[in-house]
Scaffold this motif. Sequence first.
Motif, PDB file in Angstrom:
ATOM      1  N   TYR A 195      -3.540  12.935  -1.525  1.00 22.51           N
ATOM      2  CA  TYR A 195      -2.460  11.869  -1.394  1.00 22.51           C
ATOM      3  C   TYR A 195      -1.104  12.220  -0.589  1.00 22.51           C
ATOM      4  O   TYR A 195      -1.007  11.295   0.143  1.00 22.51           O
ATOM      5  CB  TYR A 195      -1.942  11.499  -2.711  1.00 22.51           C
ATOM      6  N   ALA A 196      -0.852  13.249  -0.725  1.00 18.00           N
ATOM      7  CA  ALA A 196       0.431  13.638   0.247  1.00 18.00           C
ATOM      8  C   ALA A 196       0.026  13.598   1.786  1.00 18.00           C
ATOM      9  O   ALA A 196       0.901  13.088   2.436  1.00 18.00           O
ATOM     10  CB  ALA A 196       0.868  15.188  -0.117  1.00 18.00           C
ATOM     11  N   LEU A 197      -1.270  14.035   2.208  1.00 12.69           N
ATOM     12  CA  LEU A 197      -1.617  13.889   3.517  1.00 12.69           C
ATOM     13  C   LEU A 197      -1.566  12.484   4.010  1.00 12.69           C
ATOM     14  O   LEU A 197      -1.315  11.989   5.136  1.00 12.69           O
ATOM     15  CB  LEU A 197      -2.734  14.486   3.665  1.00 12.69           C
ATOM     16  N   ALA A 218      -4.315  19.487  -8.033  1.00 16.67           N
ATOM     17  CA  ALA A 218      -3.603  19.842  -7.069  1.00 16.67           C
ATOM     18  C   ALA A 218      -4.127  19.303  -5.589  1.00 16.67           C
ATOM     19  O   ALA A 218      -3.666  18.810  -4.891  1.00 16.67           O
ATOM     20  CB  ALA A 218      -3.467  21.469  -6.791  1.00 16.67           C
ATOM     21  N   ALA A 219      -5.493  19.469  -5.385  1.00 18.17           N
ATOM     22  CA  ALA A 219      -6.098  19.111  -4.186  1.00 18.17           C
ATOM     23  C   ALA A 219      -6.076  17.546  -4.047  1.00 18.17           C
ATOM     24  O   ALA A 219      -5.804  17.091  -3.122  1.00 18.17           O
ATOM     25  CB  ALA A 219      -7.605  19.450  -4.582  1.00 18.17           C
ATOM     26  N   VAL A 279       1.606   6.475  -6.966  1.00 20.35           N
ATOM     27  CA  VAL A 279       0.619   7.529  -7.441  1.00 20.35           C
ATOM     28  C   VAL A 279       0.864   8.949  -7.046  1.00 20.35           C
ATOM     29  O   VAL A 279       0.571   9.908  -7.904  1.00 20.35           O
ATOM     30  CB  VAL A 279      -0.860   7.010  -6.714  1.00 20.35           C
ATOM     31  N   PHE A 280       1.273   9.081  -6.230  1.00 25.01           N
ATOM     32  CA  PHE A 280       1.713  10.440  -5.592  1.00 25.01           C
ATOM     33  C   PHE A 280       2.781  11.315  -6.549  1.00 25.01           C
ATOM     34  O   PHE A 280       2.705  12.077  -6.773  1.00 25.01           O
ATOM     35  CB  PHE A 280       2.056  10.405  -4.014  1.00 25.01           C
ATOM     36  N   LYS A 291       0.833  -1.127   0.028  1.00 26.19           N
ATOM     37  CA  LYS A 291      -0.203  -0.047  -0.288  1.00 26.19           C
ATOM     38  C   LYS A 291       0.803   1.228  -0.078  1.00 26.19           C
ATOM     39  O   LYS A 291       0.689   2.198  -0.683  1.00 26.19           O
ATOM     40  CB  LYS A 291      -1.025   0.111   1.168  1.00 26.19           C
ATOM     41  N   PHE A 292       2.148   1.068   0.768  1.00 24.35           N
ATOM     42  CA  PHE A 292       2.665   2.369   0.743  1.00 24.35           C
ATOM     43  C   PHE A 292       3.499   2.965  -0.679  1.00 24.35           C
ATOM     44  O   PHE A 292       3.640   3.741  -1.005  1.00 24.35           O
ATOM     45  CB  PHE A 292       3.811   2.213   1.896  1.00 24.35           C
TER      46      PHE A 292
END
Length: 191
Positions: A124-126, A118-119, A87-88, A80-81
């Motif tokens: 995804y970053a969070l 961007a959102a 994807v990120f 998953k990571f």
Amino acid sequence: MELGKQIKKYRSELGLSQDALADKIYVTRQTISNWENDRNYPDVRSLVMLSTVFGISLDTLVKGDLEEMKEQIKEEDIRKFDRDGKVFAVLTLGMILTPFPLAHFLDWIGFGLWGLWAAVTFWYALGIEKQKKAYDIQTYKEILAFSEGRRLDELEKYQEIGKRPYQKAALAIGMALITLAVAAVMSVLLK
């Protein structure tokens, strides 16, 4: 692993009753029971005697079985990571490369699409940051070790913790420079 479980595990492996273990280290059976149920903890002298009776190091007794700790990194978590990281990366690359073409060809609609892009990227970053905090991985070496299904030893971990502030600053500066370079290239191409 909790110390009480460790004591019970090694006592059981040797086939000792609580009374027998208590006799070997000069405490009462109730004391052994209290340790195993985490009601209180052995003093240093008792820890040394327990490690001697069990034939293990103090480190193993106190910290737990290292192999068992390694197994806590589940293959599914690693997959998953890694998937979320890929994807990120694609989303970030798209976010860097698309603002000028979208704005040039689609005007305000392009800005809106880029804002949506961007959102999603920030969302995804969070999620990735939450995973990094859950597994206490921040630096590249820690992330690489996690992806390989292993943990860093104590010395390596402390070295990486010392690098974290510098790596974050270097990453921010690097991303800013890449963004500026892409913006310059795009502005030249769109003239």
